[in-house]
Design an enzyme around this catalytic site. Structure first.
Site, PDB file in Angstrom:
ATOM      1  N   ASN A  47     -45.018 -52.352 -82.050  1.00  7.25           N
ATOM      2  CA  ASN A  47     -45.580 -53.070 -80.894  1.00  7.25           C
ATOM      3  C   ASN A  47     -46.071 -52.117 -79.814  1.00  7.25           C
ATOM      4  O   ASN A  47     -46.610 -52.555 -78.803  1.00  7.25           O
ATOM      5  CB  ASN A  47     -44.553 -54.042 -80.308  1.00  7.25           C
ATOM      6  CG  ASN A  47     -43.452 -53.332 -79.550  1.00  7.25           C
ATOM      7  OD1 ASN A  47     -43.167 -52.152 -79.808  1.00  7.25           O
ATOM      8  ND2 ASN A  47     -42.829 -54.013 -78.621  1.00  7.25           N
ATOM      9  N   ASP A  56     -38.407 -44.052 -86.531  1.00  7.09           N
ATOM     10  CA  ASP A  56     -37.454 -44.608 -87.496  1.00  7.09           C
ATOM     11  C   ASP A  56     -37.232 -46.096 -87.260  1.00  7.09           C
ATOM     12  O   ASP A  56     -37.156 -46.879 -88.196  1.00  7.09           O
ATOM     13  CB  ASP A  56     -36.103 -43.880 -87.387  1.00  7.09           C
ATOM     14  CG  ASP A  56     -36.181 -42.464 -87.932  1.00  7.09           C
ATOM     15  OD1 ASP A  56     -37.198 -42.148 -88.590  1.00  7.09           O
ATOM     16  OD2 ASP A  56     -35.248 -41.686 -87.689  1.00  7.09           O
ATOM     17  N   ALA A  61     -35.520 -66.164 -88.878  1.00  8.76           N
ATOM     18  CA  ALA A  61     -35.608 -64.936 -89.671  1.00  8.76           C
ATOM     19  C   ALA A  61     -37.045 -64.410 -89.700  1.00  8.76           C
ATOM     20  O   ALA A  61     -37.496 -63.863 -90.696  1.00  8.76           O
ATOM     21  CB  ALA A  61     -35.111 -65.199 -91.095  1.00  8.76           C
ATOM     22  N   GLY A  62     -37.763 -64.556 -88.581  1.00  8.10           N
ATOM     23  CA  GLY A  62     -39.130 -64.047 -88.487  1.00  8.10           C
ATOM     24  C   GLY A  62     -39.147 -62.603 -88.000  1.00  8.10           C
ATOM     25  O   GLY A  62     -38.138 -61.891 -88.067  1.00  8.10           O
ATOM     26  N   LYS A 107     -48.735 -56.831 -85.633  1.00 12.14           N
ATOM     27  CA  LYS A 107     -47.587 -55.919 -85.539  1.00 12.14           C
ATOM     28  C   LYS A 107     -47.240 -55.232 -86.854  1.00 12.14           C
ATOM     29  O   LYS A 107     -46.779 -54.097 -86.859  1.00 12.14           O
ATOM     30  CB  LYS A 107     -46.349 -56.671 -85.036  1.00 12.14           C
ATOM     31  CG  LYS A 107     -46.393 -57.005 -83.559  1.00 12.14           C
ATOM     32  CD  LYS A 107     -45.068 -57.620 -83.140  1.00 12.14           C
ATOM     33  CE  LYS A 107     -45.051 -57.925 -81.662  1.00 12.14           C
ATOM     34  NZ  LYS A 107     -43.702 -58.287 -81.199  1.00 12.14           N
ATOM     35  N   ASP A 132     -39.235 -53.777 -79.452  1.00 15.27           N
ATOM     36  CA  ASP A 132     -38.733 -55.157 -79.307  1.00 15.27           C
ATOM     37  C   ASP A 132     -37.203 -55.215 -79.307  1.00 15.27           C
ATOM     38  O   ASP A 132     -36.599 -55.951 -78.524  1.00 15.27           O
ATOM     39  CB  ASP A 132     -39.274 -56.046 -80.428  1.00 15.27           C
ATOM     40  CG  ASP A 132     -40.729 -56.439 -80.207  1.00 15.27           C
ATOM     41  OD1 ASP A 132     -41.157 -56.503 -79.040  1.00 15.27           O
ATOM     42  OD2 ASP A 132     -41.428 -56.680 -81.203  1.00 15.27           O
ATOM     43  N   TYR A 175     -39.352 -68.027 -73.729  1.00 15.07           N
ATOM     44  CA  TYR A 175     -39.257 -67.904 -72.262  1.00 15.07           C
ATOM     45  C   TYR A 175     -40.174 -68.891 -71.539  1.00 15.07           C
ATOM     46  O   TYR A 175     -40.315 -68.837 -70.323  1.00 15.07           O
ATOM     47  CB  TYR A 175     -39.525 -66.464 -71.808  1.00 15.07           C
ATOM     48  CG  TYR A 175     -40.846 -65.912 -72.262  1.00 15.07           C
ATOM     49  CD1 TYR A 175     -42.020 -66.226 -71.582  1.00 15.07           C
ATOM     50  CD2 TYR A 175     -40.925 -65.089 -73.376  1.00 15.07           C
ATOM     51  CE1 TYR A 175     -43.239 -65.739 -72.001  1.00 15.07           C
ATOM     52  CE2 TYR A 175     -42.139 -64.593 -73.807  1.00 15.07           C
ATOM     53  CZ  TYR A 175     -43.296 -64.927 -73.117  1.00 15.07           C
ATOM     54  OH  TYR A 175     -44.500 -64.446 -73.541  1.00 15.07           O
ATOM     55  N   GLY A 227     -35.201 -65.523 -72.050  1.00 17.11           N
ATOM     56  CA  GLY A 227     -35.969 -64.618 -72.900  1.00 17.11           C
ATOM     57  C   GLY A 227     -37.021 -63.778 -72.195  1.00 17.11           C
ATOM     58  O   GLY A 227     -37.590 -62.854 -72.793  1.00 17.11           O
ATOM     59  N   SER A 286     -48.577 -59.339 -70.726  1.00 16.05           N
ATOM     60  CA  SER A 286     -48.514 -57.879 -70.584  1.00 16.05           C
ATOM     61  C   SER A 286     -49.462 -57.320 -69.512  1.00 16.05           C
ATOM     62  O   SER A 286     -49.063 -56.416 -68.778  1.00 16.05           O
ATOM     63  CB  SER A 286     -48.772 -57.203 -71.932  1.00 16.05           C
ATOM     64  OG  SER A 286     -47.692 -57.480 -72.802  1.00 16.05           O
TER      65      SER A 286
HETATM   66  P1  ATR Z   1     -41.620 -64.229 -84.722  1.00 12.01           P
HETATM   67  O1  ATR Z   1     -42.328 -63.000 -85.170  1.00 12.01           O
HETATM   68  O2  ATR Z   1     -41.803 -64.545 -83.256  1.00 12.01           O
HETATM   69  O3  ATR Z   1     -40.197 -64.281 -85.117  1.00 12.01           O
HETATM   70  P2  ATR Z   1     -42.382 -65.919 -86.926  1.00 12.01           P
HETATM   71  O4  ATR Z   1     -42.295 -64.764 -87.842  1.00 12.01           O
HETATM   72  O5  ATR Z   1     -43.508 -66.877 -87.099  1.00 12.01           O
HETATM   73  O6  ATR Z   1     -42.441 -65.444 -85.424  1.00 12.01           O
HETATM   74  O7  ATR Z   1     -41.005 -66.707 -86.994  1.00 12.01           O
HETATM   75  C1  ATR Z   1     -40.825 -67.941 -86.402  1.00 12.01           C
HETATM   76  C2  ATR Z   1     -39.403 -68.424 -86.679  1.00 12.01           C
HETATM   77  O8  ATR Z   1     -39.254 -69.754 -86.157  1.00 12.01           O
HETATM   78  C3  ATR Z   1     -39.071 -68.500 -88.159  1.00 12.01           C
HETATM   79  O9  ATR Z   1     -37.698 -68.204 -88.331  1.00 12.01           O
HETATM   80  C4  ATR Z   1     -39.378 -69.964 -88.467  1.00 12.01           C
HETATM   81  O10 ATR Z   1     -38.707 -70.483 -89.585  1.00 12.01           O
HETATM   82  P3  ATR Z   1     -39.412 -70.418 -91.038  1.00 12.01           P
HETATM   83  O11 ATR Z   1     -39.179 -69.017 -91.538  1.00 12.01           O
HETATM   84  O12 ATR Z   1     -38.694 -71.433 -91.844  1.00 12.01           O
HETATM   85  O13 ATR Z   1     -40.854 -70.723 -90.837  1.00 12.01           O
HETATM   86  C5  ATR Z   1     -38.847 -70.615 -87.218  1.00 12.01           C
HETATM   87  N1  ATR Z   1     -39.400 -71.956 -87.035  1.00 12.01           N
HETATM   88  C6  ATR Z   1     -40.625 -72.273 -86.623  1.00 12.01           C
HETATM   89  N2  ATR Z   1     -40.787 -73.630 -86.572  1.00 12.01           N
HETATM   90  C7  ATR Z   1     -39.594 -74.161 -87.011  1.00 12.01           C
HETATM   91  C8  ATR Z   1     -39.099 -75.493 -87.195  1.00 12.01           C
HETATM   92  N3  ATR Z   1     -39.859 -76.571 -86.924  1.00 12.01           N
HETATM   93  N4  ATR Z   1     -37.834 -75.657 -87.641  1.00 12.01           N
HETATM   94  C9  ATR Z   1     -37.053 -74.580 -87.910  1.00 12.01           C
HETATM   95  N5  ATR Z   1     -37.459 -73.286 -87.738  1.00 12.01           N
HETATM   96  C10 ATR Z   1     -38.710 -73.081 -87.300  1.00 12.01           C
END
Ligand code: ATR
Length: 275
Positions: free
Chosen positions: A89, A80, A132-133, A68, A105, A222, A243, A19
């Site tokens: 962010n 919202d 799903a993070g 965040k 984001d 990225y 990305g 940034s």
């Molecule tokens: P962000 O905010 O960037 O999304 P995060 O919340 O840490 O970061 O999410 C990272 C994502 O990568 C999650 O979906 C994570 O899966 P889990 O919820 O099971 O942890 C996924 N991830 C990280 N390492 C992984 C791995 N070795 N195999 C599969 N998924 C992985």
């Protein structure tokens, strides 16, 4: 004497953040008075830092990991979209020290996709999301907003995808991680939001045989710019979008609010940040 407007990115760690380069490039490019720095802030120091920054001439900040979500509790006003995502962010400090919080984001994701794949049609079919993070949350909100008819989600830890389904509702279908490749059979938008494929992280190993050649495929990783995931998608005939643009575009609304000019994201911007 009027003070030079100052903004910063706060996070921990922060030395890797792109940034400062991004905002520094825009300030220089448009000949604007302003400063943009990186500040390392621990969880314990977060509130104090947020209260201090406006007193030190800061007009806003970007927020990155791990703050965040926690930054939301110190905001006086929340957009919202930030409320829906549950994270912020981009902060704007009002003259009286009040904090306005936004999440750009999803905007950054969408602007990058539209710029990199101008023919992309969100309504053409389902979107398949790996992960799903926090990033997935913002992307789901943006995709639903753009009119994607169905979102198929797969995450290593299934309860996290189920939680997103219960937060964001009926248009989401959850697929088990061992079956993740099956999401691709009718997906017209495919997104990796996991850290898999990032330099130093594990490889992305989900089989991509079912990828449709008319799908638009993007990765939030990225570094490297061309991940193996994107290379496989390109080899399958898909349009791919890297990305980096998500990071660049998410900075646009903040820069505009702080420094008064809506900045461009183009090849010059990319080169400045990668230099
Ligand atoms: P962000 O905010 O960037 O999304 P995060 O919340 O840490 O970061 O999410 C990272 C994502 O990568 C999650 O979906 C994570 O899966 P889990 O919820 O099971 O942890 C996924 N991830 C990280 N390492 C992984 C791995 N070795 N195999 C599969 N998924 C992985």
């Amino acid at each position: 004497m009027t003070q030079i407007p100052r903004a910063a990115v706060i996070g921990n760690p922060i030395s890797h953040s792109l940034s400062p380069k991004l905002h520094g490039h825009w300030l220089q490019r448009y000949g604007l008075q302003g400063e943009y720095s990186a500040i390392q802030v621990t969880e314990d120091d977060l509130e104090k830092t947020l209260r201090d920054l406006p007193k030190r001439g800061f007009i806003g900040a970007n927020v990155t990991l791990p703050h965040k979500v926690s930054v939301m509790q110190f905001a006086d006003q929340i957009t919202d979209r930030a409320t829906l995502i549950g994270a912020a962010n981009t902060l704007i400090f009002k003259d009286d020290g009040r904090i306005f919080a936004d999440n750009t984001d999803g905007y950054g994701f969408m602007a990058n996709l539209r710029q990199g794949a101008p023919a992309w049609d969100p309504k053409a079919g389902p979107a398949a999301i790996f992960g799903a993070g926090g990033a997935a949350r913002a992307i789901i909100v943006a995709l639903a907003d753009a009119g994607v008819p169905e979102i198929i989600l797969s995450n290593r830890t299934r309860p996290k995808s189920e939680a997103l389904k219960s937060d964001f509702g009926a248009r989401i279908r959850v697929v088990d991680w061992v079956q993740a490749g099956k999401m691709l059979t009718d997906a017209t938008t495919v997104i990796n939001t996991t850290s898999l494929g990032m330099k130093g992280a594990q490889e992305f190993k989900v089989p991509l045989d079912d990828l449709q050649p008319d799908a638009v495929v993007t990765d939030i990783v990225y570094n490297p710019l061309q991940t193996d995931f994107l290379k496989s998608a390109a080899a399958a005939g898909c349009v791919t979008v890297d990305g980096l643009g998500m990071l660049l575009h998410q900075g646009v609304p903040g820069f505009e609010r702080w420094f008064g000019k809506r900045p461009e994201v183009d090849e010059l911007t990319r080169r400045a940040v990668l230099a």
